[in-house]
Write an enzyme that holds these catalytic residues in place. Sequence first.
Site, mmCIF file in Angstrom:
data_model
loop_
_atom_site.group_PDB
_atom_site.id
_atom_site.type_symbol
_atom_site.label_atom_id
_atom_site.label_comp_id
_atom_site.label_asym_id
_atom_site.label_seq_id
_atom_site.Cartn_x
_atom_site.Cartn_y
_atom_site.Cartn_z
ATOM 1 N N SER A 1 0.834 -1.196 0.000
ATOM 2 C CA SER A 1 0.000 0.000 0.000
ATOM 3 C C SER A 1 0.877 1.258 0.000
ATOM 4 C CB SER A 1 -0.972 -0.048 1.183
ATOM 5 O OG SER A 1 -2.006 0.893 1.028
ATOM 6 N N ASP B 1 0.081 -4.074 -4.110
ATOM 7 C CA ASP B 1 -1.069 -3.188 -4.331
ATOM 8 C C ASP B 1 -0.736 -1.752 -3.908
ATOM 9 O OD1 ASP B 1 -3.565 -3.107 -5.552
ATOM 10 O OD2 ASP B 1 -4.615 -3.027 -3.643
ATOM 11 N N ASP C 1 13.316 2.209 -9.932
ATOM 12 C CA ASP C 1 13.685 2.186 -8.526
ATOM 13 C C ASP C 1 14.590 1.027 -8.139
ATOM 14 O OD1 ASP C 1 12.168 4.467 -8.209
ATOM 15 O OD2 ASP C 1 10.378 3.388 -7.560
ATOM 16 N N HIS D 1 4.286 -20.718 -7.216
ATOM 17 C CA HIS D 1 3.323 -21.530 -7.966
ATOM 18 C C HIS D 1 2.311 -20.727 -8.776
ATOM 19 C CE1 HIS D 1 1.355 -20.073 -4.447
ATOM 20 N NE2 HIS D 1 0.222 -20.709 -4.670
#
Length: 330
Positions: free
Chosen positions: A181, A205, A222, A283
């Site tokens: 976040s 996210d 970055d 996976h």
Amino acid sequence: MMKIAVLLFVVATAYAVSAVPVEGKDYPRYIQFPDGDGNLHDVDLEAEPDYELLQEIQRNPANNLYLLFTRANPTSSQTLVMNDGNSIRNSNFNPNRVTVVVVHGWLSNQETDINPTVRDAVLGRYDANVIVMDWRRLAISDYVTAARGVPDVGRGLGQFINFLNRETGLSLNNVHLVGFSLGSHVVGNAGRELGGRAARVTGLDPAGPLWTYSSNKISSNDAVYVEAIHTDGNTLIGLGIGRNVADADFYPNGGYNQPGCITGICDHNRAWRFFASTVTRNHLIANECSSSLQVSLNTCRGSEFPMGNNDLRKSGSGMFRVNTGRNYPY
């Protein structure tokens, strides 16, 4: 029949476009944004920030807590102190190991679920230095102030990594910065402070409100390799930025409305849950997409590429979709 078919096509297309990861996204002035425990808080995106706190953060960007975990101390932290060599020498820090830094989001701290979850996944996989960064001094402020101060907090983290490099010889090729976040933008700015030389930056996210047009958001410059996992990027209402920001941008299940979730908070948190699971199992294999519409329509058939995992030498670029299950390990 032809008219019905055309109508259905138009409706389906309109629905898909509404979910497409977009290049520009605005938010209404008043939103709700969750803390680290999943509680929603009212946010005024046009509120005046706390300038006094921001000035303090700017003067002392290293004012954060760095907590070291290794296989020798997997659950009991050792505190590393910026510019205090003894704190490093008296700890279990080993510069020859991979160093993974985990950074929480807004209204969170060292106890927030992302930290032990990612820590345990990493240490279960290999013997690493896992450093949990607690930046609660700024993170517990209002959202606008916290977002405004993120670049300085990231700069402080970058300075701390540079200190470890000088003090111990830690190679930036062995550094992986992971943020969730608002923390995604923290690690992006930390990577920028390091001149893009860290091996890897992972944004889970990345927060959307106030970041769409910001030059300080996480970006592909970055680190050597930058990855973003978007799980709640729905247009206008998503908590995540919902747009390409990295070398490789992953949109699990289309990038929003995650299976098994009924709230945006759940969708948002799936990013770090997915990541931890892939560190353990590697996976979740995605397919490259040639357009945002393919992401939304689940028609990506391009080359395969693993989402997440712990591979510091990972490289690749593009937009990817992977479909997951409802429950761990997804």
